[in-house]
Design an enzyme around this catalytic site. Structure first.
Site, PDB file in Angstrom:
ATOM      1  N   LYS A 112       0.795  -1.224   0.000  1.00 22.82           N
ATOM      2  CA  LYS A 112       0.000   0.000   0.000  1.00 22.82           C
ATOM      3  C   LYS A 112       0.828   1.274   0.000  1.00 22.82           C
ATOM      4  O   LYS A 112       0.289   2.364  -0.129  1.00 22.82           O
ATOM      5  CB  LYS A 112      -0.968  -0.011   1.179  1.00 22.82           C
ATOM      6  CG  LYS A 112      -2.036  -1.085   1.055  1.00 22.82           C
ATOM      7  CD  LYS A 112      -3.185  -0.891   2.005  1.00 22.82           C
ATOM      8  CE  LYS A 112      -4.280  -1.915   1.739  1.00 22.82           C
ATOM      9  NZ  LYS A 112      -5.459  -1.717   2.604  1.00 22.82           N
ATOM     10  N   LYS A 196      -6.872 -11.405  -9.544  1.00 19.83           N
ATOM     11  CA  LYS A 196      -8.001 -11.833  -8.724  1.00 19.83           C
ATOM     12  C   LYS A 196      -9.068 -10.746  -8.684  1.00 19.83           C
ATOM     13  O   LYS A 196      -8.751  -9.556  -8.695  1.00 19.83           O
ATOM     14  CB  LYS A 196      -7.533 -12.114  -7.291  1.00 19.83           C
ATOM     15  CG  LYS A 196      -6.848 -13.448  -7.099  1.00 19.83           C
ATOM     16  CD  LYS A 196      -6.445 -13.657  -5.650  1.00 19.83           C
ATOM     17  CE  LYS A 196      -7.649 -13.777  -4.733  1.00 19.83           C
ATOM     18  NZ  LYS A 196      -7.251 -14.098  -3.345  1.00 19.83           N
ATOM     19  N   LYS A 199     -12.033  -5.786  -4.557  1.00 26.96           N
ATOM     20  CA  LYS A 199     -12.758  -4.547  -4.305  1.00 26.96           C
ATOM     21  C   LYS A 199     -11.966  -3.338  -4.772  1.00 26.96           C
ATOM     22  O   LYS A 199     -12.533  -2.290  -5.067  1.00 26.96           O
ATOM     23  CB  LYS A 199     -13.078  -4.414  -2.809  1.00 26.96           C
ATOM     24  CG  LYS A 199     -14.094  -5.416  -2.302  1.00 26.96           C
ATOM     25  CD  LYS A 199     -14.373  -5.244  -0.829  1.00 26.96           C
ATOM     26  CE  LYS A 199     -13.265  -5.795   0.033  1.00 26.96           C
ATOM     27  NZ  LYS A 199     -13.606  -5.800   1.476  1.00 26.96           N
TER      28      LYS A 199
END
Length: 335
Positions: A112, A196, A199
């Site tokens: 992140k 994958k 969200k």
């Protein structure tokens, strides 16, 4: 019974098909064989500085989808993380047992901060894995359902548990073990089928969301990326788009991929997409409708979550008292 704990963050208006097949289906099964505890971990979501009203709404929506999918409050604990303050309390104690380098090596922080750099991250994101460890250790959890690619997330919990037991005495906390979820139905993004379904995916057309309007779900499937060939066959490397559609079809219909290949031999991609759209909509509609009933009855939903939190808090306090006592903290008379 062996105790299992798992959780999801409320970072989206809806869970997607990958969440459902990769996690919720397994959670529901584990209720039959384990003492199950499931949480909506809203404190973790604060690392992304969410809008307050949106966070409340998403917390309820996530819990509603747990219940709609089959998490049964009569057989499992279902609650919101922030309603059990012992999570944050144990996290602080665990942070004093965690090395800076150890926390910095966690993939959650590295991934992140790749774009923004560490200067753009908050301390909560850095200590995120410590709070995750507290979530798990607080309930004397025996097993944690994780995918093969999530093992590192559990390793810190195991390391901290062993460290506490070594320094404070055996039995301070339970050392959790991974319950590896066999990803027989790993679901990929419809628009980028080598990644994958997530969200945080860039294209909303690549996701099948449980709470989406059925027409949108069908439209996303019909616009899924395929390839320039015409043969409908499973080949993860050469035909990721078609392979993903066959995987979804098999997971929801119960038909083997080989049988689907035989049924669609000589037929066009459009036939597969159209008929898969019908299968997905038929499968998800009852789940969608049940979740919306919970969302439209917030008092009923909040009551279930409050009851779950009260039971979870009672379990958590026993663990926290044990840890605090062995750390040498003065006991509070009101407890």
């Amino acid at each position: 019974m062996t105790r299992v704990f798992s959780a999801m963050q409320p970072t989206s208006d809806s869970l997607h098909l990958g969440n459902y097949l990769g996690a919720l289906v397994e959670w529901v099964k584990l209720q039959d064989t384990h003492d199950a505890i499931y949480s909506v971990v809203d404190l973790h979501a604060l690392t992304q500085s969410p809008d307050p009203a949106q966070l409340r709404d998403r917390t309820r929506r996530t819990a509603a989808q747990y219940l709609a999918a089959g998490v049964d409050p009569e057989r499992s604990l279902c609650f919101v993380q922030s309603h059990v303050p012992q999570h944050a309390e144990l996290a602080w104690a665990l942070s004093t047992f965690t090395g800076m380098g150890e926390a910095g090596r966690m993939t959650q922080f590295k991934d992140k901060t790749q774009k923004t750099g560490e200067s753009g991250a908050n301390v909560g994101l850095f200590t995120y894995p410590v709070l995750m460890a507290a979530d798990i250790l607080l309930y004397d959890t025996d097993v944690v359902p994780v995918g093969e690619d999530q093992r590192q997330h559990l390793e810190l919990s195991r390391n901290l548990a062993e460290r506490l037991n070594s320094r404070l005495g055996e039995g301070t906390v339970v050392v959790p073990k991974p319950h590896i979820v066999k990803e027989t139905a790993k679901i990929y993004d419809l628009q980028d089928p080598v990644k994958k379904m997530s969200k945080s995916g860039g294209n909303p057309k690549g996701i099948i969301e449980i709470l989406d309007d059925p027409k949108k779900v069908a439209k996303n499937i019909k616009s899924a990326v395929t390839d320039l060939e015409t043969q409908i066959r499973f080949d993860r490397d050469a035909k990721p788009g078609i392979s993903n559609l066959l995987t979804i079809y098999s997971a929801l219909s119960g038909e083997a991929v080989e049988d689907l290949e035989a049924r669609y031999e000589g037929r066009m991609y459009g036939h597969l997409k159209s008929e898969l759209a019908d299968v997905v909509v038929a499968y998800l509609t009852p789940l969608h409708d049940s979740a919306m009933e919970w969302i439209d009855s917030p008092d009923r939903l909040d009551t279930v979550l409050a009851q779950g939190a009260a039971k979870a808090s009672a379990i958590a306090q026993v663990t926290l008292d044990r840890v605090y006592d062995r750390l040498g903290l003065l006991p509070a008379l009101h407890r």
